[in-house]
Design an enzyme around this catalytic site. Structure first.
Site, mmCIF file in Angstrom:
data_model
loop_
_atom_site.group_PDB
_atom_site.id
_atom_site.type_symbol
_atom_site.label_atom_id
_atom_site.label_comp_id
_atom_site.label_asym_id
_atom_site.label_seq_id
_atom_site.Cartn_x
_atom_site.Cartn_y
_atom_site.Cartn_z
ATOM 1 N N GLU A 99 0.848 -1.187 0.000
ATOM 2 C CA GLU A 99 0.000 0.000 0.000
ATOM 3 C C GLU A 99 0.884 1.237 0.000
ATOM 4 O O GLU A 99 1.960 1.250 0.593
ATOM 5 C CB GLU A 99 -0.913 0.004 1.223
ATOM 6 C CG GLU A 99 -1.992 1.070 1.189
ATOM 7 C CD GLU A 99 -3.016 0.889 2.294
ATOM 8 O OE1 GLU A 99 -4.074 1.530 2.233
ATOM 9 O OE2 GLU A 99 -2.752 0.093 3.228
ATOM 10 N N PHE A 102 -0.130 5.930 -3.963
ATOM 11 C CA PHE A 102 -0.743 5.671 -5.263
ATOM 12 C C PHE A 102 -1.993 4.820 -5.135
ATOM 13 O O PHE A 102 -2.879 4.858 -5.978
ATOM 14 C CB PHE A 102 0.252 4.950 -6.170
ATOM 15 C CG PHE A 102 0.736 3.649 -5.591
ATOM 16 C CD1 PHE A 102 0.003 2.488 -5.746
ATOM 17 C CD2 PHE A 102 1.918 3.592 -4.878
ATOM 18 C CE1 PHE A 102 0.431 1.294 -5.193
ATOM 19 C CE2 PHE A 102 2.360 2.398 -4.325
ATOM 20 C CZ PHE A 102 1.617 1.256 -4.484
ATOM 21 N N GLY A 103 -2.065 3.974 -4.102
ATOM 22 C CA GLY A 103 -3.152 3.015 -3.977
ATOM 23 C C GLY A 103 -2.654 1.747 -3.313
ATOM 24 O O GLY A 103 -1.802 1.795 -2.431
ATOM 25 N N VAL A 105 -1.652 -2.715 -3.663
ATOM 26 C CA VAL A 105 -1.217 -3.829 -4.504
ATOM 27 C C VAL A 105 -1.777 -5.125 -3.925
ATOM 28 O O VAL A 105 -1.711 -5.348 -2.709
ATOM 29 C CB VAL A 105 0.319 -3.913 -4.585
ATOM 30 C CG1 VAL A 105 0.738 -5.089 -5.461
ATOM 31 C CG2 VAL A 105 0.902 -2.616 -5.122
ATOM 32 N N ASP A 221 13.298 7.684 -8.874
ATOM 33 C CA ASP A 221 12.736 7.238 -7.597
ATOM 34 C C ASP A 221 13.402 5.954 -7.119
ATOM 35 O O ASP A 221 12.736 5.033 -6.647
ATOM 36 C CB ASP A 221 11.230 7.043 -7.732
ATOM 37 C CG ASP A 221 10.513 7.074 -6.382
ATOM 38 O OD1 ASP A 221 11.074 7.655 -5.436
ATOM 39 O OD2 ASP A 221 9.405 6.532 -6.282
#
EC number: 2.7.11.1
Length: 388
Positions: A99, A102-103, A105, A221
């Site tokens: 988590e 972005f959201g 998984v 990143d």
């Protein structure tokens, strides 16, 4: 809605091939309605997952885009939202494996049909579901499809397909069953990565970054949580939502909004927003110190003087006897200290405040390869006391 595959065939159009072509057309129509950005020819986006045979040793990411457009051999799988919802038991918490901003998984099992074969076999995958409210999330979703739809390298995570339906945006990847380097360094207590494993993981990550720089992509990143590990602890770079094409022509950098993760971003990028491959090298150096020390780049629960990793390690000079005090205690003294010092020197080279003084990732790959080869010639299980 059925699962769709986008592809073109050069073989004579048999009845089976005609059915496949109909699916191809339906897939394009579906994309035009749900995510028109992905079907705009001007953007030269492509969704093919290249194979080594089809990869012409490109000189830039643009060559890859052009090659995919000309080839039109598009085979990223387009999933319906229902199919992915069913595969994750309606995005059950029990199947959530990650988590972030972005959201979330999820671990999922999907059918894995072979082209031209009516039979299918189950395939375990990772499904990333983006937050519906996030405009930035949609941009990063596009960027992931953008880059992972054309790149192909053993140390870059494989994108299998995606879903763009109404406001839902999802990505489907190969499952990396051993989680991330971050998990093994800082979270999981059941298994400690050996010194040899840490070096081999960082070498693989360096090879992935070197490949990206070769095709003129800046990752932007790099951090331990984005280095995923498969069942054999083979590392792959993940999360390309912030990746950017590098500068062109006489330009030395690209200017972007300053994004990334605190503690990993190069200082000149934080100040100016000027993005170069040197920025990735800096981030790599930070993670090298993480594998040496077993500490995060930022430890806010530590005393103030120990919170920032790069500032803390300066108090223990590499060639001093005190240097051993910063090495991860979980390694239980099972490492050749001379090699640890060499890795620390390489890390210092990578995090040089003068960006032009940092090495290329190709140099880093060569350096780590040499260190591993020399480490293998020594007894990796010998104690630090013997190696002094």
């Amino acid at each position: 809605m059925n699962c769709l595959f986008l592809f073109m065939s050069k073989k004579p159009k048999s009845r089976g091939n005609m059915e496949k072509e109909k699916k191809n057309i339906r897939g394009r129509e579906f994309l035009q309605k749900s995510a028109p950005e992905l079907t705009t020819r001007k953007t030269t986006l492509s969704f093919n997952l290249p194979t080594p045979r089809s990869l012409p040793s490109p000189t830039s990411i643009k060559d890859l885009y052009t090659d995919r457009e000309q080839n039109q051999n598009q085979n990223l799988r387009v999933f319906s939202f229902k199919e992915l919802s069913d595969a994750t038991c309606e995005f059950s918490r029990k199947l959530k494996i990650g988590e972030g901003g972005f959201g979330s998984v999820y671990k999922a099992t999907i059918n894995n049909p072979t082209v031209g074969d009516s039979h299918s076999s189950p395939l375990t995958v990772a499904v990333k579901k983006l937050n519906r409210q996030s405009l930035q999330g949609h941009k990063q979703w596009l960027a992931e499809v953008h880059f992972l739809g054309v790149v192909n390298h053993p140390n870059v995570v494989r994108l299998l397909g995606y879903c763009s339906e109404d406001r839902e945006r999802l990505l489907v990847y190969e499952l990396m069953s051993n989680r991330s380097l971050e998990d093994h360094l800082f979270t999981l207590r059941t298994l400690t990565l050996s010194w040899k494993q840490r070096l081999e993981i960082m070498l693989g990550a360096a090879q992935g970054l070197a490949y990206l720089h070769e095709i003129q992509v800046i990752y932007r990143d790099f951090k331990s949580s984005n280095v995923l590990l498969n069942e054999e602890f083979h590392p792959k770079l993940s999360d390309f939502g912030l990746a950017r094409e590098g500068p062109e022509g006489d330009n030395t950098h690209v200017t972007t909004a300053r994004v990334g993760t605190d503690g990993y971003a190069a200082p000149e990028y934080v100040i100016t927003g000027h993005l170069k491959t040197h920025c990735d090298v800096y981030s790599f150096g930070v993670v090298l110190y993480e594998i040496i020390t077993g500490r995060r780049t930022l430890e806010r629960m530590k005393p103030l003087a120990e919170q920032k990793l790069l500032e803390w390690v300066k108090k223990y000079p590499i060639n001093s006897k005190r240097f051993k005090m910063i090495v991860d205690s979980k390694l239980c003294n099972k490492y050749p200290i001379a090699m640890v010092r060499r890795v620390a020197k390489l890390a210092d080279h990578c995090v040089n405040k003068i960006d032009k003084e940092r090495p290329t990732m190709a140099f880093v790959v060569e350096s780590l390869t040499n260190i591993i080869e020399e480490s293998n010639s020594e007894d990796m299980g010998s104690s630090v006391g013997i190696r002094g």
